[in-house]
Design a protein around this motif. Structure first.
Motif, PDB file in Angstrom:
ATOM      1  N   ILE A 169       0.534  -1.138   0.056  1.00 29.93           N
ATOM      2  CA  ILE A 169       0.005  -0.076   0.044  1.00 29.93           C
ATOM      3  C   ILE A 169       1.098   0.865  -0.102  1.00 29.93           C
ATOM      4  N   VAL A 170       0.568   2.240  -0.831  1.00 30.12           N
ATOM      5  CA  VAL A 170       1.297   3.494  -0.775  1.00 30.12           C
ATOM      6  C   VAL A 170       0.041   4.831  -0.706  1.00 30.12           C
ATOM      7  N   HIS A 171       0.569   6.330  -0.077  1.00 35.76           N
ATOM      8  CA  HIS A 171      -0.795   6.573  -0.511  1.00 35.76           C
ATOM      9  C   HIS A 171       0.956   7.437  -1.472  1.00 35.76           C
ATOM     10  N   GLU A 172      -0.727   8.501  -1.736  1.00 31.33           N
ATOM     11  CA  GLU A 172       0.126   9.743  -2.233  1.00 31.33           C
ATOM     12  C   GLU A 172      -1.248  11.365  -1.866  1.00 31.33           C
ATOM     13  N   GLY A 173      -0.577  12.506  -1.999  1.00 30.72           N
ATOM     14  CA  GLY A 173      -1.178  14.073  -1.541  1.00 30.72           C
ATOM     15  C   GLY A 173      -1.162  13.967  -0.613  1.00 30.72           C
ATOM     16  N   GLU A 174      -1.388  15.453  -0.906  1.00 27.37           N
ATOM     17  CA  GLU A 174      -1.133  16.523   0.707  1.00 27.37           C
ATOM     18  C   GLU A 174      -2.172  16.323   2.270  1.00 27.37           C
ATOM     19  N   LEU A 175      -1.308  16.519   3.015  1.00 20.59           N
ATOM     20  CA  LEU A 175      -2.705  16.017   3.732  1.00 20.59           C
ATOM     21  C   LEU A 175      -3.300  17.902   4.000  1.00 20.59           C
ATOM     22  N   ALA A 176      -3.600  18.036   5.196  1.00 19.57           N
ATOM     23  CA  ALA A 176      -4.460  19.711   5.211  1.00 19.57           C
ATOM     24  C   ALA A 176      -2.854  20.060   5.943  1.00 19.57           C
ATOM     25  N   PRO A 177      -3.815  21.831   5.924  1.00 16.81           N
ATOM     26  CA  PRO A 177      -2.760  22.636   6.010  1.00 16.81           C
ATOM     27  C   PRO A 177      -2.716  23.087   8.135  1.00 16.81           C
ATOM     28  N   GLY A 178      -1.821  22.936   8.537  1.00 12.91           N
ATOM     29  CA  GLY A 178      -1.291  22.327   9.903  1.00 12.91           C
ATOM     30  C   GLY A 178      -0.461  21.327  10.696  1.00 12.91           C
ATOM     31  N   ASP A 179      -0.999  20.713  12.182  1.00 16.43           N
ATOM     32  CA  ASP A 179       0.012  19.582  12.472  1.00 16.43           C
ATOM     33  C   ASP A 179      -0.227  18.238  12.251  1.00 16.43           C
ATOM     34  N   ALA A 180      -0.868  18.418  10.882  1.00 14.59           N
ATOM     35  CA  ALA A 180      -0.830  16.996  10.814  1.00 14.59           C
ATOM     36  C   ALA A 180       0.237  16.358  10.147  1.00 14.59           C
ATOM     37  N   LEU A 181      -0.150  15.017  11.270  1.00 11.17           N
ATOM     38  CA  LEU A 181       1.242  13.606   9.948  1.00 11.17           C
ATOM     39  C   LEU A 181       0.971  12.738  10.304  1.00 11.17           C
ATOM     40  N   LEU A 182       1.285  11.914   9.228  1.00 10.43           N
ATOM     41  CA  LEU A 182       0.594  10.885   9.075  1.00 10.43           C
ATOM     42  C   LEU A 182       1.549   9.634   8.746  1.00 10.43           C
ATOM     43  N   MET A 183       0.908   8.624   9.609  1.00  7.61           N
ATOM     44  CA  MET A 183       1.285   7.085  10.073  1.00  7.61           C
ATOM     45  C   MET A 183       0.184   6.252   9.473  1.00  7.61           C
ATOM     46  N   GLN A 184       1.972   5.658   8.647  1.00 14.31           N
ATOM     47  CA  GLN A 184       1.226   4.521   8.296  1.00 14.31           C
ATOM     48  C   GLN A 184       1.436   2.714   9.042  1.00 14.31           C
ATOM     49  N   ASP A 185       0.392   2.660   9.142  1.00 13.12           N
ATOM     50  CA  ASP A 185       0.259   1.465  10.318  1.00 13.12           C
ATOM     51  C   ASP A 185       0.329   0.041   9.730  1.00 13.12           C
ATOM     52  N   ALA A 186       0.379  -0.244   8.258  1.00 11.69           N
ATOM     53  CA  ALA A 186       0.114  -1.414   7.491  1.00 11.69           C
ATOM     54  C   ALA A 186       0.468  -0.834   6.265  1.00 11.69           C
ATOM     55  N   ASP A 187       1.835  -1.912   5.810  1.00 11.93           N
ATOM     56  CA  ASP A 187       2.035  -1.790   4.547  1.00 11.93           C
ATOM     57  C   ASP A 187       1.588  -2.665   3.097  1.00 11.93           C
ATOM     58  N   THR A 188       1.144  -3.517   3.675  1.00 10.60           N
ATOM     59  CA  THR A 188       0.427  -4.126   2.712  1.00 10.60           C
ATOM     60  C   THR A 188      -0.821  -4.945   2.927  1.00 10.60           C
ATOM     61  N   ILE A 189      -1.318  -5.501   2.228  1.00  9.29           N
ATOM     62  CA  ILE A 189      -3.547  -5.361   2.707  1.00  9.29           C
ATOM     63  C   ILE A 189      -3.179  -6.627   2.124  1.00  9.29           C
ATOM     64  N   LEU A 190      -3.939  -8.299   2.335  1.00  7.45           N
ATOM     65  CA  LEU A 190      -4.134  -9.409   1.832  1.00  7.45           C
ATOM     66  C   LEU A 190      -5.730  -8.890   0.440  1.00  7.45           C
ATOM     67  N   VAL A 191      -5.393  -9.394  -0.534  1.00 10.54           N
ATOM     68  CA  VAL A 191      -6.584  -9.376  -1.207  1.00 10.54           C
ATOM     69  C   VAL A 191      -6.782 -11.097  -2.292  1.00 10.54           C
ATOM     70  N   LEU A 192      -7.646 -11.188  -2.792  1.00  7.46           N
ATOM     71  CA  LEU A 192      -8.020 -12.276  -3.417  1.00  7.46           C
ATOM     72  C   LEU A 192      -7.822 -11.822  -5.059  1.00  7.46           C
TER      73      LEU A 192
END
Length: 217
Positions: free
Chosen positions: A111-134
């Motif tokens: 899983i990868v992310h794209e885009g900019e967070l809202a202005p301010g003190d927001a900090l992105l934490m990615q808790d899972a790097d992969t996802i299980l799919v069929l």
């Protein structure tokens, strides 16, 4: 983006077994491989070229779809498990899963992310790097992209929120936390310095006592 091609790889049946035989195969530039399939009466043991196999894993990842040519016989397969040398990280052994065109398999997709967070003190934490799919064996995506555009503190993206390409089904826990937007914290070291600077002389923390000489020889 799904992988459009199947990677062809030469293989040959393995005739010698045991740790000594496996070690000789690796010295000769081969990797011992075992293929498991419900269509086989017993697991098939083969050898593949080490450089070619490492190249496939490096360039296409463990979700690569392989078309093994085993002495003229075609066997479609995917990586089930890799045994790597802990020092060199070279692949010493591989287990493959025999598959068919049109079949769906359960795989972990990054899983990868794209885009900019809202202005301010927001900090992105990615808790899972992969996802299980069929996914269909010929339509396994190299990655799945999620947008974090405009997300603010408190926003979360769960596995159930991830937009899956057509033909894929989520098999992971729908409540699995993928992205968590939290409030960024100030430098704690700076806070400590500020607290000490504002303290009176009587309020300063005691300095550690020099115990040298107490009860010494």
């Amino acid at each position: 983006m799904a992988k459009p091609n199947i990677i062809k790889l030469e293989a040959r049946e393995r005739t010698e077994f045991g740790k000594g035989a496996a070690r000789r195969a690796r010295v000769a530039g081969d990797i011992p491989v075992v293929i498991y399939s419900k269509d086989l009466d017993a697991p098939k043991h083969v050898l593949v070229d080490s450089i070619e196999f490492h190249g496939v894993i490096r360039n296409y990842g463990v979700n690569a779809v392989l078309d093994l040519d085993i002495d003229g016989e075609s066997q479609l397969s995917m990586v089930k498990a890799l045994d790597q040398n802990p020092l060199t990280l070279n692949i010493d052994h591989a287990d493959l899963l025999g598959i068919h065109r049109g079949e769906k398999v359960e795989v972990e997709v990054p899983i990868v992310h794209e885009g900019e967070l809202a202005p301010g003190d927001a900090l992105l934490m990615q808790d899972a790097d992969t996802i299980l799919v069929l996914a269909p064996v010929l339509s396994i995506p190299e990655e799945i992209v999620v947008s974090v555009e405009g997300l603010d503190v408190g926003a979360q993206i769960l596995a159930s929120d991830v937009p899956l390409p057509e033909g894929l089904e989520l098999t992971d826990d729908p409540e699995l936390l993928i992205i968590n937007i939290v409030e960024s914290e100030e430098d704690p070291a700076g806070d400590v310095d500020a607290d000490v600077e504002g303290m009176g002389e009587d309020e300063l923390p005691d300095e550690p006592k020099d115990e040298e000489g107490e009860g010494g020889e």
